[in-house]
Motif scaffolding. Structure first.
Motif, PDB file in Angstrom:
ATOM      1  N   ALA A 211     -68.077 -13.661  14.037  1.00  0.00           N
ATOM      2  CA  ALA A 211     -68.688 -12.371  14.357  1.00  0.00           C
ATOM      3  C   ALA A 211     -70.009 -12.636  15.049  1.00  0.00           C
ATOM      4  N   ASP A 212     -70.442 -11.687  15.840  1.00  0.00           N
ATOM      5  CA  ASP A 212     -71.743 -11.759  16.484  1.00  0.00           C
ATOM      6  C   ASP A 212     -72.677 -10.758  15.824  1.00  0.00           C
ATOM      7  N   ILE A 213     -73.923 -11.176  15.585  1.00  0.00           N
ATOM      8  CA  ILE A 213     -74.929 -10.313  14.976  1.00  0.00           C
ATOM      9  C   ILE A 213     -76.021 -10.063  16.000  1.00  0.00           C
ATOM     10  N   VAL A 214     -76.141  -8.827  16.460  1.00  0.00           N
ATOM     11  CA  VAL A 214     -77.152  -8.458  17.448  1.00  0.00           C
ATOM     12  C   VAL A 214     -78.460  -8.151  16.716  1.00  0.00           C
ATOM     13  N   LEU A 215     -79.525  -8.858  17.102  1.00  0.00           N
ATOM     14  CA  LEU A 215     -80.827  -8.714  16.469  1.00  0.00           C
ATOM     15  C   LEU A 215     -81.874  -8.339  17.512  1.00  0.00           C
TER      16      LEU A 215
ATOM     17  N   ARG B 176     -72.612 -15.833  14.563  1.00  0.00           N
ATOM     18  CA  ARG B 176     -73.610 -16.171  15.570  1.00  0.00           C
ATOM     19  C   ARG B 176     -74.685 -15.087  15.668  1.00  0.00           C
ATOM     20  N   ALA B 177     -75.931 -15.530  15.685  1.00  0.00           N
ATOM     21  CA  ALA B 177     -77.060 -14.626  15.872  1.00  0.00           C
ATOM     22  C   ALA B 177     -77.364 -14.497  17.357  1.00  0.00           C
ATOM     23  N   ILE B 178     -77.434 -13.261  17.837  1.00  0.00           N
ATOM     24  CA  ILE B 178     -77.836 -12.977  19.209  1.00  0.00           C
ATOM     25  C   ILE B 178     -79.183 -12.256  19.140  1.00  0.00           C
TER      26      ILE B 178
ATOM     27  N   ALA C  97     -80.289 -19.674  17.608  1.00  0.00           N
ATOM     28  CA  ALA C  97     -79.744 -18.379  18.023  1.00  0.00           C
ATOM     29  C   ALA C  97     -79.471 -18.366  19.521  1.00  0.00           C
ATOM     30  N   LEU C  98     -78.528 -17.532  19.925  1.00  0.00           N
ATOM     31  CA  LEU C  98     -78.349 -17.239  21.341  1.00  0.00           C
ATOM     32  C   LEU C  98     -79.418 -16.223  21.712  1.00  0.00           C
ATOM     33  N   VAL C  99     -80.265 -16.568  22.670  1.00  0.00           N
ATOM     34  CA  VAL C  99     -81.369 -15.697  23.054  1.00  0.00           C
ATOM     35  C   VAL C  99     -81.026 -14.971  24.350  1.00  0.00           C
ATOM     36  N   VAL C 100     -81.102 -13.656  24.308  1.00  0.00           N
ATOM     37  CA  VAL C 100     -80.893 -12.804  25.479  1.00  0.00           C
ATOM     38  C   VAL C 100     -82.211 -12.107  25.763  1.00  0.00           C
ATOM     39  N   ARG C 101     -82.646 -12.116  27.006  1.00  0.00           N
ATOM     40  CA  ARG C 101     -83.901 -11.449  27.370  1.00  0.00           C
ATOM     41  C   ARG C 101     -83.587 -10.107  28.031  1.00  0.00           C
ATOM     42  N   GLU C 102     -84.144  -9.048  27.457  1.00  0.00           N
ATOM     43  CA  GLU C 102     -83.964  -7.697  27.995  1.00  0.00           C
ATOM     44  C   GLU C 102     -85.341  -7.156  28.385  1.00  0.00           C
TER      45      GLU C 102
ATOM     46  N   VAL D  18     -68.686  -7.114  15.889  1.00  0.00           N
ATOM     47  CA  VAL D  18     -70.099  -7.119  16.244  1.00  0.00           C
ATOM     48  C   VAL D  18     -70.888  -6.372  15.168  1.00  0.00           C
ATOM     49  N   CYS D  19     -71.990  -6.981  14.759  1.00  0.00           N
ATOM     50  CA  CYS D  19     -72.870  -6.387  13.761  1.00  0.00           C
ATOM     51  C   CYS D  19     -74.241  -6.155  14.387  1.00  0.00           C
ATOM     52  N   PHE D  20     -74.966  -5.204  13.839  1.00  0.00           N
ATOM     53  CA  PHE D  20     -76.340  -4.953  14.264  1.00  0.00           C
ATOM     54  C   PHE D  20     -77.226  -5.035  13.026  1.00  0.00           C
ATOM     55  N   CYS D  21     -78.419  -5.609  13.207  1.00  0.00           N
ATOM     56  CA  CYS D  21     -79.333  -5.760  12.076  1.00  0.00           C
ATOM     57  C   CYS D  21     -80.747  -5.862  12.615  1.00  0.00           C
ATOM     58  N   ASP D  22     -81.711  -5.287  11.920  1.00  0.00           N
ATOM     59  CA  ASP D  22     -83.094  -5.436  12.324  1.00  0.00           C
ATOM     60  C   ASP D  22     -83.540  -6.883  12.158  1.00  0.00           C
TER      61      ASP D  22
END
Length: 270
Positions: A8-12, A33-35, A54-59, A80-84
């Motif tokens: 699973a992917d965790i969007v942070l 995986r932490a994104i 972590a996989l780092v994405v720049r927005e 896909v999960c979302f977490c603060d």
């Protein structure tokens, strides 16, 4: 050697969370995986996240929804999960929230926040959340208790919702559009600890007001037609799930971290 695909992917979403990142990333479930979506941090958060695996994405476009959307589009796992990313919520509890989705008994599972101390959730933020829950019930019929950021769903289904809010209304828009599409939405209790540093949204009355304004705009959107194909089956009412075990508290944030994020910035990650 090619790395195995994440379970699973965790969007942070992340904005200046250097103090909390080591604890948060240390709680990522094995095989997941932490994104970390860096939304313009100035405290080295992106570097720290990368060093911790972590996989780092720049927005570059500021906004909680902008960061969440970037993370969702970077994800490749079916789940896909979302977490603060501020240490208030424990990523180690996500497998329990994901279980109903994986079992096919729910399409979206929301973490219902249960404060571990009075400092975890300011009174004005709790009142705003309660009012929004009432408005959601009026708009969708869902009897939700919380519209918190921790949640789990299938990636393809989330993309099909075509979420457009790029500010504080993103989590609410996800729930409203999922309800309009006939998704089965459930809640599960999760411990909610004091965050590291000060919230960019609910840390002040002004930030809370802007969040309520963004979410009110979402509630005024016309209902979307139901999807012909649901993620896992027909719609069902909200059913509270079993309460997970209490999480280990995150480390206390240094004073500098609190001061650095003292101002509320509209539409930014919390």
């Amino acid at each position: 050697m090619t790395k195995p695909a994440p379970a699973a992917d965790i969007v942070l979403p992340c904005l200046d969370e250097a103090a909390a990142l080591p604890w948060v990333l240390g709680r990522i479930p094995p095989g997941w995986r932490a994104i970390v979506v860096d939304n313009g941090s100035s405290d080295g958060s992106a570097r720290i996240a990368g060093e911790l695996g972590a996989l780092v994405v720049r927005e570059p476009v500021r906004g909680f929804g902008s960061a969440c959307d970037a993370g969702l589009r970077a994800a490749t796992a079916e789940l896909v999960c979302f977490c603060d990313c501020d240490g208030s919520l424990d990523p180690a509890l996500l497998p329990e929230l994901a279980a109903p989705v994986l079992a096919g008994s729910a399409d979206l599972v929301l973490g219902r926040r249960r404060p571990t101390s009075p400092r975890a959730w300011p009174p004005h933020a709790r009142l705003a959340n309660l009012q929004l829950a009432r408005l959601v019930r009026r708009r969708t019929g869902l009897r939700l208790h919380d519209l918190g950021p921790m949640r789990v769903a299938r990636r393809a289904a989330l993309l099909d919702l075509e979420l457009t809010d790029r500010r504080s209304g993103y989590p609410l828009q996800m729930v409203v559009r999922a309800a309009d599409a006939g998704w089965r939405i459930t809640e599960a209790d999760v411990p909610y600890a004091p965050r590291s540093g000060r919230s960019k949204v609910t840390g002040t009355w002004r930030g809370t007001w802007h969040a309520v304004r963004d979410m009110s705009a979402v509630l005024q959107e016309p209902a979307a037609p139901a999807l012909t194909t649901l993620p896992t089956g027909p719609a069902a009412p909200v059913v509270p799930a079993t309460r997970p075990a209490a999480a280990c508290p995150p480390p206390a944030a240094p004073a500098a971290s609190t001061a650095a994020s003292a101002g509320s910035r509209t539409g930014e990650p919390r």
